[in-house]
Motif scaffolding. Sequence first.
Motif, PDB file in Angstrom:
ATOM      1  N   MET A   1       0.861  -1.178   0.000  1.00  0.00           N
ATOM      2  CA  MET A   1       0.000   0.000   0.000  1.00  0.00           C
ATOM      3  C   MET A   1       0.898   1.228   0.000  1.00  0.00           C
ATOM      4  O   MET A   1       2.001   1.214   0.550  1.00  0.00           O
ATOM      5  CB  MET A   1      -0.917   0.027   1.230  1.00  0.00           C
ATOM      6  N   VAL A   2       0.419   2.305  -0.630  1.00  0.00           N
ATOM      7  CA  VAL A   2       1.111   3.590  -0.621  1.00  0.00           C
ATOM      8  C   VAL A   2       0.155   4.617  -0.041  1.00  0.00           C
ATOM      9  O   VAL A   2      -0.979   4.776  -0.532  1.00  0.00           O
ATOM     10  CB  VAL A   2       1.563   4.008  -2.031  1.00  0.00           C
ATOM     11  N   LEU A   3       0.594   5.313   0.999  1.00  0.00           N
ATOM     12  CA  LEU A   3      -0.215   6.317   1.678  1.00  0.00           C
ATOM     13  C   LEU A   3       0.470   7.668   1.518  1.00  0.00           C
ATOM     14  O   LEU A   3       1.604   7.860   1.969  1.00  0.00           O
ATOM     15  CB  LEU A   3      -0.375   5.965   3.156  1.00  0.00           C
ATOM     16  N   LEU A   4      -0.203   8.602   0.865  1.00  0.00           N
ATOM     17  CA  LEU A   4       0.360   9.916   0.562  1.00  0.00           C
ATOM     18  C   LEU A   4      -0.248  10.942   1.515  1.00  0.00           C
ATOM     19  O   LEU A   4      -1.425  11.298   1.396  1.00  0.00           O
ATOM     20  CB  LEU A   4       0.070  10.293  -0.892  1.00  0.00           C
ATOM     21  N   LEU A   5       0.559  11.416   2.456  1.00  0.00           N
ATOM     22  CA  LEU A   5       0.114  12.405   3.435  1.00  0.00           C
ATOM     23  C   LEU A   5       0.643  13.797   3.074  1.00  0.00           C
ATOM     24  O   LEU A   5       1.507  13.947   2.214  1.00  0.00           O
ATOM     25  CB  LEU A   5       0.598  12.015   4.833  1.00  0.00           C
ATOM     26  N   ASP A   6       0.123  14.794   3.780  1.00  0.00           N
ATOM     27  CA  ASP A   6       0.587  16.190   3.680  1.00  0.00           C
ATOM     28  C   ASP A   6       0.404  16.767   2.280  1.00  0.00           C
ATOM     29  O   ASP A   6       1.080  17.733   1.908  1.00  0.00           O
ATOM     30  CB  ASP A   6       2.059  16.309   4.086  1.00  0.00           C
ATOM     31  N   GLY A   7      -0.487  16.207   1.489  1.00  0.00           N
ATOM     32  CA  GLY A   7      -0.675  16.722   0.138  1.00  0.00           C
ATOM     33  C   GLY A   7      -1.165  18.151   0.117  1.00  0.00           C
ATOM     34  O   GLY A   7      -0.725  18.960  -0.712  1.00  0.00           O
ATOM     35  N   ASP A   8      -2.076  18.501   1.028  1.00  0.00           N
ATOM     36  CA  ASP A   8      -2.574  19.876   1.057  1.00  0.00           C
ATOM     37  C   ASP A   8      -1.465  20.852   1.408  1.00  0.00           C
ATOM     38  O   ASP A   8      -1.396  21.968   0.878  1.00  0.00           O
ATOM     39  CB  ASP A   8      -3.727  19.988   2.054  1.00  0.00           C
ATOM     40  N   ARG A   9      -0.541  20.447   2.297  1.00  0.00           N
ATOM     41  CA  ARG A   9       0.566  21.318   2.662  1.00  0.00           C
ATOM     42  C   ARG A   9       1.549  21.472   1.496  1.00  0.00           C
ATOM     43  O   ARG A   9       2.093  22.547   1.258  1.00  0.00           O
ATOM     44  CB  ARG A   9       1.280  20.766   3.893  1.00  0.00           C
ATOM     45  N   MET A  10       1.784  20.403   0.752  1.00  0.00           N
ATOM     46  CA  MET A  10       2.677  20.486  -0.400  1.00  0.00           C
ATOM     47  C   MET A  10       2.145  21.457  -1.447  1.00  0.00           C
ATOM     48  O   MET A  10       2.897  22.231  -2.049  1.00  0.00           O
ATOM     49  CB  MET A  10       2.858  19.107  -1.038  1.00  0.00           C
ATOM     50  N   LEU A  11       0.832  21.434  -1.669  1.00  0.00           N
ATOM     51  CA  LEU A  11       0.242  22.289  -2.697  1.00  0.00           C
ATOM     52  C   LEU A  11       0.235  23.762  -2.322  1.00  0.00           C
ATOM     53  O   LEU A  11      -0.032  24.612  -3.183  1.00  0.00           O
ATOM     54  CB  LEU A  11      -1.188  21.834  -2.985  1.00  0.00           C
ATOM     55  N   GLN A  12       0.524  24.097  -1.073  1.00  0.00           N
ATOM     56  CA  GLN A  12       0.502  25.494  -0.639  1.00  0.00           C
ATOM     57  C   GLN A  12       1.810  26.222  -0.917  1.00  0.00           C
ATOM     58  O   GLN A  12       1.902  27.428  -0.681  1.00  0.00           O
ATOM     59  CB  GLN A  12       0.189  25.560   0.857  1.00  0.00           C
ATOM     60  N   ALA A  13       2.815  25.531  -1.425  1.00  0.00           N
ATOM     61  CA  ALA A  13       4.091  26.190  -1.702  1.00  0.00           C
ATOM     62  C   ALA A  13       3.894  27.263  -2.769  1.00  0.00           C
ATOM     63  O   ALA A  13       3.215  27.041  -3.773  1.00  0.00           O
ATOM     64  CB  ALA A  13       5.123  25.167  -2.167  1.00  0.00           C
ATOM     65  N   PRO A  14       4.481  28.459  -2.580  1.00  0.00           N
ATOM     66  CA  PRO A  14       4.284  29.564  -3.535  1.00  0.00           C
ATOM     67  C   PRO A  14       5.158  29.409  -4.778  1.00  0.00           C
ATOM     68  O   PRO A  14       6.077  30.194  -5.026  1.00  0.00           O
ATOM     69  CB  PRO A  14       4.688  30.790  -2.704  1.00  0.00           C
ATOM     70  N   GLU A  15       4.877  28.405  -5.576  1.00  0.00           N
ATOM     71  CA  GLU A  15       5.650  28.145  -6.789  1.00  0.00           C
ATOM     72  C   GLU A  15       4.705  27.988  -7.965  1.00  0.00           C
ATOM     73  O   GLU A  15       3.593  27.486  -7.826  1.00  0.00           O
ATOM     74  CB  GLU A  15       6.493  26.873  -6.629  1.00  0.00           C
ATOM     75  N   LEU A  16       5.171  28.408  -9.121  1.00  0.00           N
ATOM     76  CA  LEU A  16       4.345  28.336 -10.317  1.00  0.00           C
ATOM     77  C   LEU A  16       3.993  26.899 -10.664  1.00  0.00           C
ATOM     78  O   LEU A  16       2.863  26.589 -11.050  1.00  0.00           O
ATOM     79  CB  LEU A  16       5.085  28.994 -11.495  1.00  0.00           C
ATOM     80  N   ARG A  17       4.947  25.993 -10.519  1.00  0.00           N
ATOM     81  CA  ARG A  17       4.768  24.613 -10.955  1.00  0.00           C
ATOM     82  C   ARG A  17       4.479  23.666  -9.796  1.00  0.00           C
ATOM     83  O   ARG A  17       4.742  22.467  -9.911  1.00  0.00           O
ATOM     84  CB  ARG A  17       6.016  24.143 -11.703  1.00  0.00           C
ATOM     85  N   ILE A  18       3.962  24.151  -8.697  1.00  0.00           N
ATOM     86  CA  ILE A  18       3.801  23.276  -7.541  1.00  0.00           C
ATOM     87  C   ILE A  18       2.804  22.156  -7.846  1.00  0.00           C
ATOM     88  O   ILE A  18       2.953  21.027  -7.355  1.00  0.00           O
ATOM     89  CB  ILE A  18       3.368  24.091  -6.298  1.00  0.00           C
ATOM     90  N   GLY A  19       1.787  22.420  -8.649  1.00  0.00           N
ATOM     91  CA  GLY A  19       0.855  21.362  -9.011  1.00  0.00           C
ATOM     92  C   GLY A  19       1.539  20.253  -9.792  1.00  0.00           C
ATOM     93  O   GLY A  19       1.346  19.064  -9.525  1.00  0.00           O
ATOM     94  N   GLU A  20       2.346  20.639 -10.764  1.00  0.00           N
ATOM     95  CA  GLU A  20       3.108  19.652 -11.531  1.00  0.00           C
ATOM     96  C   GLU A  20       4.055  18.869 -10.626  1.00  0.00           C
ATOM     97  O   GLU A  20       4.198  17.644 -10.761  1.00  0.00           O
ATOM     98  CB  GLU A  20       3.927  20.354 -12.620  1.00  0.00           C
ATOM     99  N   SER A  21       4.723  19.576  -9.731  1.00  0.00           N
ATOM    100  CA  SER A  21       5.687  18.914  -8.854  1.00  0.00           C
ATOM    101  C   SER A  21       5.005  17.906  -7.948  1.00  0.00           C
ATOM    102  O   SER A  21       5.487  16.782  -7.767  1.00  0.00           O
ATOM    103  CB  SER A  21       6.439  19.956  -8.022  1.00  0.00           C
ATOM    104  N   CYS A  22       3.868  18.302  -7.348  1.00  0.00           N
ATOM    105  CA  CYS A  22       3.151  17.370  -6.472  1.00  0.00           C
ATOM    106  C   CYS A  22       2.676  16.146  -7.237  1.00  0.00           C
ATOM    107  O   CYS A  22       2.793  15.011  -6.751  1.00  0.00           O
ATOM    108  CB  CYS A  22       1.970  18.081  -5.814  1.00  0.00           C
ATOM    109  N   LEU A  23       2.148  16.351  -8.424  1.00  0.00           N
ATOM    110  CA  LEU A  23       1.689  15.217  -9.220  1.00  0.00           C
ATOM    111  C   LEU A  23       2.855  14.290  -9.553  1.00  0.00           C
ATOM    112  O   LEU A  23       2.705  13.063  -9.565  1.00  0.00           O
ATOM    113  CB  LEU A  23       1.020  15.717 -10.501  1.00  0.00           C
ATOM    114  N   ARG A  24       4.023  14.856  -9.799  1.00  0.00           N
ATOM    115  CA  ARG A  24       5.200  14.030 -10.095  1.00  0.00           C
ATOM    116  C   ARG A  24       5.646  13.265  -8.860  1.00  0.00           C
ATOM    117  O   ARG A  24       5.944  12.068  -8.936  1.00  0.00           O
ATOM    118  CB  ARG A  24       6.338  14.918 -10.608  1.00  0.00           C
ATOM    119  N   TRP A  25       5.684  13.920  -7.689  1.00  0.00           N
ATOM    120  CA  TRP A  25       6.084  13.235  -6.449  1.00  0.00           C
ATOM    121  C   TRP A  25       5.127  12.090  -6.131  1.00  0.00           C
ATOM    122  O   TRP A  25       5.559  10.986  -5.791  1.00  0.00           O
ATOM    123  CB  TRP A  25       6.102  14.225  -5.289  1.00  0.00           C
ATOM    124  N   TRP A  26       3.829  12.354  -6.256  1.00  0.00           N
ATOM    125  CA  TRP A  26       2.843  11.333  -5.910  1.00  0.00           C
ATOM    126  C   TRP A  26       2.842  10.200  -6.937  1.00  0.00           C
ATOM    127  O   TRP A  26       2.706   9.032  -6.567  1.00  0.00           O
ATOM    128  CB  TRP A  26       1.450  11.965  -5.819  1.00  0.00           C
TER     129      TRP A  26
END
Length: 669
Positions: free
Chosen positions: A486-511
Motif C-alpha cells: 500500500m502507498v499512503l500519501l500524506l501532507d498533500g494539502d501542505r505540499m500544494l501550498q508552496a508559492p511556486e508556479l509549478r507546484i501542481g506539476e511537482s506534487c503530481l510528479r512526487w505522488w
Amino acid sequence: MTAGDVGGSRAIARVAVDTPLPQLDRLFDYAIPRELADQVVPGVRVKAPLRTAGRVIEGFVVEVATESDAERALSEIEQVVSAARVLPERLHRLARAVADRAAGSLSDVLRLAIPRRMVRVEKAWLAADPAAPPVPTAEARDRAARVLSAFPDLDERIAAGERLAVDAPPGVSAGLPAWTALLAAAATTTLARGASAVIAVPDHRDLDLLEQALRDLAPSDAIVRHDAQQSGPERYAGYLRTLEDAPCIVIGNRSAVYAPVPRLGLLALWDDGDSLLEEPLAPYVHARDVALVRQSADGGALLFAGHTRTSDVERLVAIGYAHDCPATRRASPRVVLGAPQDTPQTGRIPSASFRAAREALERGPVLVQVARPGYAPTLVCAECRAPARCLTCGGPLHATGRGATPVCTRCAREARGWMCRSCESTRVRLASSGSERTADELGRAFPGVRVIVADGAHPVSEVDDEPALVIATRGAEPLPAGGYAMVLLLDGDRMLQAPELRIGESCLRWWSNAAALAAPDAPVHLVGVTGPVARALATWTQPAYARTQLAERAPLRMPPAARVARVDGDAEVVEAALDRLRADVPALDDEAILGPVPLDDIADRRRSRALVRVDYAHGRDVAQSLRASVVQAAMASRSRSRRREPGSGRVRPPGNTLAVRFDLVEPDL
C-alpha cells in the motif's frame, strides 16, 4: 617563423580561450610556430598569450585555417598541452548553440561538458588500441524487443529518429522499477544498430538502478557512466571513451547530455520535471533544452520518459514537434482519494486509509510519504498561533524531538527562554509533522510493526517484502523488492501550498513516482487533496493535467508558454539593457517586460531586477541583445576598475553589473 608562410599566406589557429570574461567569448587567431605545425590540430588543448590579460591562458583549437594576409601581427601559440583531441567539432557546435540560446559564454558550457584533464589517464588512452564495437547478444536483443513491444512501433520510431514522449509503466519487477527496463531496452536496441545512446537521469539512485538494468542487457564494455560522484580519473576516462568511434551507452546526470558520441542514435531523459536536471551554473541551461538543441543538430531519436508529463514536453507535443507514444495496454495504480482526518483516534490518517494500512501490513511493506524530514519542522505560538521565530536572527524554529528545546533552522541556536513577540507567551505548539514525528505516531498506532525512516538524514535505498511501515520524504522512497502492499500519501494539502508556479506539476510528479512503486492491485491513498491534481492522479491522466496547466499559463505568458529571462544588476545598467532590447527587438510589446523592481543595495550600488517574457520566435534575437548588453557592461566595469576613485586612493572592484538567466523554470521578480 610560423608554419605555412608560402606565397604570402600562412596557417593560423582559431582558439576558444578558457575564461569567464564575457567580452572574450569569441575565437582568437594565433600564428602557428613551425615546430608545432604538426601538433596544432582542431580539438587539442593549447596555451597561448592573451594580450588583454598579459598572461598565458589555456584554450581549445577550434579550427586551423589559412589566411592570405601574412603581415598581420599575430601572437603565436606557445604550447600544445596534449595530442588528445578532446573538443570535437560536434561538441563545439553544440556548446556554441547552447550558449547563444541562453545568452551565455562558450567557456561556461565547455566546463560542464569536458571534465578536468587527468594526465595519466590521457596518456594511457592515447597509447591504447581503439575499442572494438560492442555487440549485444541475440538473447539480450530478444529481451529488449519484448520490453519495447508494450509500446506500438516504439523501436521503429526510435530507429527513424523521432522525438517521443513516453508515459513509463508503473511497477517493480525483479527488484527494479519498470522504467529502467524500458530505457535499458531502448539503449540496447540502439547499440545493436551500431549507434550510441545517451541517457540522463536526475540523481545517483536513478543512475544506479539504470546501470543495474543495463548490465543485464548490454555488454559491460559498452556502458559509460558519467557521474559527479566519480573520481577525476574515472570521469575523464569515461569522457575519452565517448570520443572513440565504437558506439557506447552513456548514462549519467544532467551534464551527460553533452557526451560527444560520434553517432547518436538515442538521447533520452528520465523524469525531466526533476529540479536536479536544472543546471545551477551559468548559463543555467536545463538538460531538456540541451537535448532539444543537440537532437536538432545531430539527429537521432529524442525520448522523454516519466510517470508524469511536464508542461514543457506537452507543449512540444501540442505543436507537433514531439509525438505521444502511449502503451498498448494502460497500466495504472489503484488510487483512492481519502478525506482528511475523520476520527480523533487515527490522527492525520482517515479511518478508511487506517484500516487499509492495517490490512496491507499483513501482506508486505506500506509506504507513507510525508512532506518534510525531521520531527516538527514548524513551530507556532501556543496562544496566538504566530510563527515561532528565533529571538537572535529571526529564523524559524523547529523541534528535533518530543519535548526537545526548540532550535533555530538558520543559526542553530537553542531557543531557551523564548517569548512570542506578538502575545509574550512562552509556550510553542507543533504546527507540522516531519518524517520522524510521523514514524513516532504510527509506531504507537501500529504496535509491533517495524518502522523505517527514509529521508536525507536517514538514506535507505531498498526494503524487503516483510511487513514494515516505511516513512519517507518525497523523492527518498526506498525501492521495494516486489512493490509496496500500500502507498499512503500524506501532507498533500501542505505540499500544494508552496508559492511556486509549478507546484501542481511537482506534487503530481512526487505522488505518481511514489504510486508507481506499488505492487499490482495495491491501493494508493491520497489524503486530504481534491481538485485537478487529485483527479489526474486518480485517473492516471497526467498528460491531460499538463495540457490544462499549459493553457492556464498561456494568457499570463509564463513558462513554458513563453521563454522568460531574468535580468538583474546595477539599476542603471539594467535600464540601459532594457532600452537596448526594445530597440533591437521592436516586436516586443509593452507587456513583455515586467519591472525593473529595486533589490537590496550593495555598497554604493543600487540593484534592480526585471523579467522579459518573449515568444519562442523572438528568443534568439532577445538572447543576442541581452548578451551584447552583458558584454558591454563587463567592459565598462573593467574600465571603471582601472580608475581610482577620486580622493580615496583605492580601486573600485568591477562587481557583477549585469547578469542574465534565460528559460527560468520558476520566474522570480
